[in-house]
Design an enzyme around this catalytic site. Structure first.
Site, mmCIF file in Angstrom:
data_model
loop_
_atom_site.group_PDB
_atom_site.id
_atom_site.type_symbol
_atom_site.label_atom_id
_atom_site.label_comp_id
_atom_site.label_asym_id
_atom_site.label_seq_id
_atom_site.Cartn_x
_atom_site.Cartn_y
_atom_site.Cartn_z
ATOM 1 N N LYS A 96 7.983 1.443 -9.601
ATOM 2 C CA LYS A 96 6.794 0.880 -10.261
ATOM 3 C C LYS A 96 6.523 1.626 -11.564
ATOM 4 C CE LYS A 96 6.185 -1.526 -6.447
ATOM 5 N NZ LYS A 96 7.184 -0.929 -5.563
ATOM 6 N N GLY A 129 4.710 -5.171 -3.909
ATOM 7 C CA GLY A 129 3.776 -5.271 -2.792
ATOM 8 C C GLY A 129 3.167 -6.651 -2.686
ATOM 9 N N LYS A 148 -0.641 -2.125 -12.547
ATOM 10 C CA LYS A 148 -1.678 -1.974 -11.512
ATOM 11 C C LYS A 148 -1.923 -0.505 -11.198
ATOM 12 C CE LYS A 148 1.475 -1.343 -7.952
ATOM 13 N NZ LYS A 148 1.537 -0.398 -6.836
ATOM 14 N N ARG A 170 -2.319 6.656 -4.422
ATOM 15 C CA ARG A 170 -2.166 7.926 -5.139
ATOM 16 C C ARG A 170 -2.773 7.837 -6.536
ATOM 17 N NH1 ARG A 170 2.739 6.889 -2.766
ATOM 18 N NH2 ARG A 170 3.743 6.294 -4.695
#
Length: 316
Positions: A94, A124, A179, A243
């Protein structure tokens, strides 16, 4: 978490690259990762861990890349020239490759000879922690090759994983990068005392920001409300496991960037993605106030409170 899912397929064998010989030996002997998701046990009869990336790639037909984007170049540099050219390659990364400022698909196509039809993306919305607990989760697999996409979907599908196919490799990759940036913003604002009403507006603006940027760099017909885009943003912005939200929450509490990063056990991709996307957008010129908010705090040491006040006037 992806190793766990793949081993649900009883005929699957998995070679797993790890950074050190010590970690590889521990996994092979105990069937556990000594650093992450320690509660997960692996079938060592069908799993081999090694720190020799070159050898593992040589032994494998399909390569799944999960290394944080900031370090993926270091891993790929270990491979022989052309070693990935005839492999099927799947990215669950990502982030943007920091030197080239390219999403991983573009980087692999242009620098390592990976063919477009042999490339796929896994996104996801899901968190590894819930996969480890076998809570029902959803993944999106994107590839321009329908047969390859179906193959990946079949390999990931199990009783606690549902998989959706997509052809939008660029949009799903870029959205997965952005994101994480917006999850940092959500964490910062939460620690500054902004409530749920503000967070709803923040995330609503974030998905529109994602839509504008993706449309600028790869304009095709896509529904930004699909789970691969909006769903992935929501779970990352709101989840206790995020995170990137955690990093933002620490920054909002007054931690310095370096102090926050040092306290985190795992890599927050949004830290690196913020700079990469900011540089990319210098050429695109897309209106991205939330990205600018996070960038100023992380890279220019701007005060979070004053930046949040500025941001609140940009949202609608």
């Amino acid at each position: 978490a992806l190793v766990k899912i793949l081993l649900e397929q009883k005929d699957m064998r998995v070679n797993w690259w790890v950074r050190s010989d010590e970690a590889a030996s521990y996994i092979n002997e105990h069937g556990q990762n000594p650093k992450y998701l320690r509660s997960v046990h692996f079938d060592t009869n069908r799993l081999k861990a090694s720190s020799d990336a070159r050898a593992l790639v040589a032994q494998s037909d399909t390569i799944l890349l999960v290394t944080p984007s900031a370090f993926v170049g270091q891993v790929l540099d270990q491979l022989d020239e052309g070693q990935l050219a005839n492999k099927q390659v799947i990215s669950a990364i990502k982030g943007v490759e920091p030197k080239s400022l390219k999403i991983l698909g573009e980087y692999l196509f242009e620098n390592l000879g990976v063919k477009t039809e042999n490339f796929g993306v896994i996104t996801g919305p899901c968190h590894a922690e819930e996969v480890a607990q076998e809570k029902l989760s959803y993944l999106t697999v994107a590839s321009t090759n329908d047969a390859f996409c179906s193959q990946i979907c079949d390999a990931l599908d199990c009783y606690y994983i549902r998989v959706t196919a997509s052809a939008d490799i660029y949009g799903t990759e870029i959205s997965a990068v952005l994101k994480n940036v917006y999850a940092i913003a959500a964490g910062i604002c939460h620690s500054l005392g902004y409530g749920d009403n503000f967070q709803a507006v923040l995330v609503s603006n974030a998905i529109r920001e994602i839509k504008r940027f993706i449309a600028a760099v790869h304009p095709i017909d896509r529904d930004i409300d699909d789970s691969a885009y909006l769903g992935d943003l929501l779970v990352t912005a709101y989840s206790q496991y995020s995170r990137n939200r955690t990093l933002g929450a620490m920054l909002g509490k007054g931690y310095s960037v370096q102090s926050a990063l040092m306290e985190m056990e795992m890599v927050a991709e949004g830290y690196y993605a913020t700079e990469s996307i900011h540089k990319l957008n210098e050429a695109q010129g897309v209106d991205m106030p939330i990205l600018e908010f996070v960038y100023q705090i992380i890279y220019n040491q701007a005060r979070a409170k004053s930046q949040a006040e500025w941001l609140s006037k940009q949202l609608n």
